[in-house]
Design a protein around this motif. Structure first.
Motif, PDB file in Angstrom:
ATOM      1  N   ALA A  84      26.669  49.048  39.124  1.00  0.00           N
ATOM      2  CA  ALA A  84      27.458  50.134  38.539  1.00  0.00           C
ATOM      3  C   ALA A  84      28.951  49.955  38.825  1.00  0.00           C
ATOM      4  CB  ALA A  84      26.977  51.479  39.070  1.00  0.00           C
ATOM      5  N   LEU A  85      29.294  49.562  40.040  1.00  0.00           N
ATOM      6  CA  LEU A  85      30.699  49.324  40.377  1.00  0.00           C
ATOM      7  C   LEU A  85      31.257  48.158  39.579  1.00  0.00           C
ATOM      8  CD1 LEU A  85      30.587  49.817  44.256  1.00  0.00           C
ATOM      9  CD2 LEU A  85      31.711  51.320  42.603  1.00  0.00           C
ATOM     10  N   LYS A  89      32.230  51.758  36.943  1.00  0.00           N
ATOM     11  CA  LYS A  89      31.823  53.153  36.985  1.00  0.00           C
ATOM     12  C   LYS A  89      32.065  53.716  38.386  1.00  0.00           C
ATOM     13  CE  LYS A  89      30.017  52.571  32.869  1.00  0.00           C
ATOM     14  NZ  LYS A  89      30.767  53.041  31.659  1.00  0.00           N
ATOM     15  N   HIS A  90      32.404  54.997  38.439  1.00  0.00           N
ATOM     16  CA  HIS A  90      32.357  55.701  39.714  1.00  0.00           C
ATOM     17  C   HIS A  90      30.883  55.891  40.080  1.00  0.00           C
ATOM     18  CE1 HIS A  90      36.620  56.538  39.299  1.00  0.00           C
ATOM     19  NE2 HIS A  90      36.408  57.135  38.133  1.00  0.00           N
ATOM     20  N   VAL A  91      30.594  55.962  41.400  1.00  0.00           N
ATOM     21  CA  VAL A  91      29.196  55.990  41.818  1.00  0.00           C
ATOM     22  C   VAL A  91      28.960  57.035  42.909  1.00  0.00           C
ATOM     23  CG1 VAL A  91      27.267  54.670  42.782  1.00  0.00           C
ATOM     24  CG2 VAL A  91      28.924  53.534  41.282  1.00  0.00           C
ATOM     25  N   VAL A  92      27.903  57.822  42.712  1.00  0.00           N
ATOM     26  CA  VAL A  92      27.300  58.644  43.772  1.00  0.00           C
ATOM     27  C   VAL A  92      25.913  58.077  44.020  1.00  0.00           C
ATOM     28  CG1 VAL A  92      26.231  60.873  44.298  1.00  0.00           C
ATOM     29  CG2 VAL A  92      28.561  60.785  43.386  1.00  0.00           C
ATOM     30  N   VAL A  93      25.569  57.864  45.286  1.00  0.00           N
ATOM     31  CA  VAL A  93      24.257  57.316  45.627  1.00  0.00           C
ATOM     32  C   VAL A  93      23.545  58.260  46.592  1.00  0.00           C
ATOM     33  CG1 VAL A  93      25.263  55.863  47.445  1.00  0.00           C
ATOM     34  CG2 VAL A  93      23.006  55.294  46.511  1.00  0.00           C
ATOM     35  N   GLU A  94      22.267  58.443  46.361  1.00  0.00           N
ATOM     36  CA  GLU A  94      21.434  59.260  47.244  1.00  0.00           C
ATOM     37  C   GLU A  94      21.445  58.664  48.653  1.00  0.00           C
ATOM     38  OE1 GLU A  94      19.291  61.911  48.962  1.00  0.00           O
ATOM     39  OE2 GLU A  94      19.666  62.223  46.819  1.00  0.00           O
ATOM     40  N   LYS A  95      21.306  59.510  49.654  1.00  0.00           N
ATOM     41  CA  LYS A  95      21.191  59.009  51.018  1.00  0.00           C
ATOM     42  C   LYS A  95      19.758  58.514  51.246  1.00  0.00           C
ATOM     43  CE  LYS A  95      18.363  62.008  52.264  1.00  0.00           C
ATOM     44  NZ  LYS A  95      17.017  61.639  52.797  1.00  0.00           N
ATOM     45  N   LEU A 110      33.656  46.434  47.577  1.00  0.00           N
ATOM     46  CA  LEU A 110      33.621  46.294  46.118  1.00  0.00           C
ATOM     47  C   LEU A 110      34.241  47.514  45.442  1.00  0.00           C
ATOM     48  CD1 LEU A 110      32.753  44.761  43.590  1.00  0.00           C
ATOM     49  CD2 LEU A 110      30.479  45.795  43.827  1.00  0.00           C
ATOM     50  N   ALA A 111      33.952  48.702  45.948  1.00  0.00           N
ATOM     51  CA  ALA A 111      34.533  49.914  45.374  1.00  0.00           C
ATOM     52  C   ALA A 111      36.059  49.895  45.483  1.00  0.00           C
ATOM     53  CB  ALA A 111      33.966  51.149  46.074  1.00  0.00           C
ATOM     54  N   LYS A 112      36.562  49.404  46.592  1.00  0.00           N
ATOM     55  CA  LYS A 112      38.015  49.289  46.754  1.00  0.00           C
ATOM     56  C   LYS A 112      38.599  48.289  45.779  1.00  0.00           C
ATOM     57  CE  LYS A 112      38.074  50.579  51.666  1.00  0.00           C
ATOM     58  NZ  LYS A 112      38.295  50.104  53.061  1.00  0.00           N
ATOM     59  N   GLU A 113      37.921  47.150  45.604  1.00  0.00           N
ATOM     60  CA  GLU A 113      38.393  46.129  44.661  1.00  0.00           C
ATOM     61  C   GLU A 113      38.440  46.679  43.231  1.00  0.00           C
ATOM     62  OE1 GLU A 113      35.892  42.747  44.974  1.00  0.00           O
ATOM     63  OE2 GLU A 113      36.423  42.317  47.068  1.00  0.00           O
ATOM     64  N   LYS A 114      37.450  47.473  42.883  1.00  0.00           N
ATOM     65  CA  LYS A 114      37.359  48.020  41.528  1.00  0.00           C
ATOM     66  C   LYS A 114      38.150  49.318  41.366  1.00  0.00           C
ATOM     67  CE  LYS A 114      34.567  44.911  39.838  1.00  0.00           C
ATOM     68  NZ  LYS A 114      34.949  44.062  38.676  1.00  0.00           N
ATOM     69  N   ASN A 115      38.671  49.845  42.475  1.00  0.00           N
ATOM     70  CA  ASN A 115      39.408  51.111  42.464  1.00  0.00           C
ATOM     71  C   ASN A 115      38.552  52.238  41.887  1.00  0.00           C
ATOM     72  OD1 ASN A 115      41.647  52.761  43.008  1.00  0.00           O
ATOM     73  ND2 ASN A 115      42.478  52.471  40.950  1.00  0.00           N
ATOM     74  N   LYS A 116      37.312  52.310  42.365  1.00  0.00           N
ATOM     75  CA  LYS A 116      36.371  53.317  41.898  1.00  0.00           C
ATOM     76  C   LYS A 116      35.895  54.190  43.060  1.00  0.00           C
ATOM     77  CE  LYS A 116      36.527  52.279  37.619  1.00  0.00           C
ATOM     78  NZ  LYS A 116      37.067  53.244  36.629  1.00  0.00           N
TER      79      LYS A 116
END
Length: 352
Positions: A84-85, A89-95, A110-116
């Motif tokens: 997803a990243l 896409k922005h992502v919310v993941v279940e715990k 990865l989220a930082k690299e994608k700025n998401k």
């Protein structure tokens, strides 16, 4: 007009059906647009406007999907969050976030690299009892806390479930499933501990995954926090017990939001959402301003919708992110150290 964010939900099992979909649809700025269901169309019965798709790839390819919510078993969170990243896409993941801290580090980078935006659904920060305890501590009503216990117990002595949480392997068992919530609450209240010790076992005959834990978090100032869970507790004790140098607070019962969601209610269609009955309010025995005070404290109404409201506001640039992925990663690291402590039979210093 309020900006709308289109949401794609991966999975419509218990978490997706009971928690995420009804809470997402209670936040005005979020539009549940697509749901990934491999073989059924259950979500469309309750949300007739959604589009059912059979593969998560459909969400990734859709340029109108802003936020992907991953509610699959935690043992495969990494694959879905990574994809997803990479699809921007922005992502919310279940715990729980991941099975290992190393996997969490990969996704955070990865989220930082994608700025998401990447966040983990630690909804129990919005349990009414926890919110009440946080206010009690912030207002110093029981003084400096020296000892406390958090319990999540039940009576289910026969291991008959085929749920993924009950299978053997990394990332399964009650420590990952329920313990991660108690760890998150403890860290929110008291910060990262200095040391940890743990006893993690399989109590039930025939069980494949650990179903019992007894964790102790050690802090400076002589603070000790005990986190416990067992499936062999027929008579429930307090869920929260806190002792400070001015007094004590004891709370029984479970936050009512989960059962309300299971029963089909939502924050959007319930007038008194999250409100707890008076008989479950916690009891306090303390000293305030030189006066001895003994009685009950009304529980703050729980508010799971505030998690997704914050996600919406953060993506649209209004608010800071409340549940940061680094915090969820710390919870996983503490689980790893707890398992190490159990294996070695000793107290383990915290190594981040």
């Amino acid at each position: 007009m309020e900006k709308q964010l289109n949401v794609g939900l991966i999975g419509y099992g218990f978490a997706g059906r009971a928690f995420h979909a009804p809470v997402i649809t209670s936040v005005p700025g979020l539009n549940l647009r697509k749901v990934v269901e491999r073989r059924s169309d259950f979500s469309k019965k309750r949300y007739p406007w959604v589009e059912i798709v059979r593969s998560a790839d459909d969400l990734y390819r859709d340029p109108e999907i802003d936020l992907v919510v991953v509610t699959t078993p935690s043992t495969n969170h990494v694959e879905f969050v990574r994809d997803a990243l990479n699809a921007d896409k922005h992502v919310v993941v279940e715990k729980p976030f991941t099975a290992t801290a190393e996997e969490a580090d990969e996704l955070i980078e990865l989220a930082k690299e994608k700025n998401k935006v990447l966040s983990v659904f630690h909804n129990r920060r919005w349990d009414g009892d926890f919110m009440t305890i946080r206010e009690i501590l912030q207002n110093g009503l029981i003084g400096e806390v020296k000892e406390c216990e958090f319990h999540w117990d039940s009576f289910n002595p026969i291991a008959a479930s085929t749920n993924w949480r009950e299978k053997s392997g990394l990332g399964t068992g009650v420590l990952y499933d329920l313990g991660v919530h108690l760890i998150d609450q403890a860290v929110c209240l008291f910060g990262i501990p200095n040391m940890i010790s743990a006893d993690v076992h399989i109590q039930r005959e025939g069980a494949a995954a650990h179903d019992y834990f007894d964790l102790t978090l050690f802090y400076d100032r002589h603070l000790k926090v005990s986190l416990k869970s067992s499936r062999m507790v027929r008579t429930r004790g307090p869920r929260y017990t806190l002792h400070g140098d001015k007094g004590s607070f004891i709370k029984y019962g479970l936050d009512p939001q989960e059962q309300a969601l299971i029963d089909g209610h939502t924050p959007a269609n319930s007038r008194d959402w999250g409100k707890e009955p008076e008989e479950l309010w916690g009891s306090i025995d303390t000293t305030v301003g030189g006066l001895n005070v003994k009685g009950t404290i009304e529980t703050i109404p729980g508010a799971y919708q505030d998690y997704y409201q914050n996600i919406y506001e953060h993506i649209t640039g209004v608010s800071d992110l409340v549940v940061k992925p680094e915090e969820a990663r710390m919870n996983i690291r503490l689980i790893e150290l707890a398992l190490e402590s159990h294996k070695e039979g000793k107290v383990i210093p915290i190594r981040l």
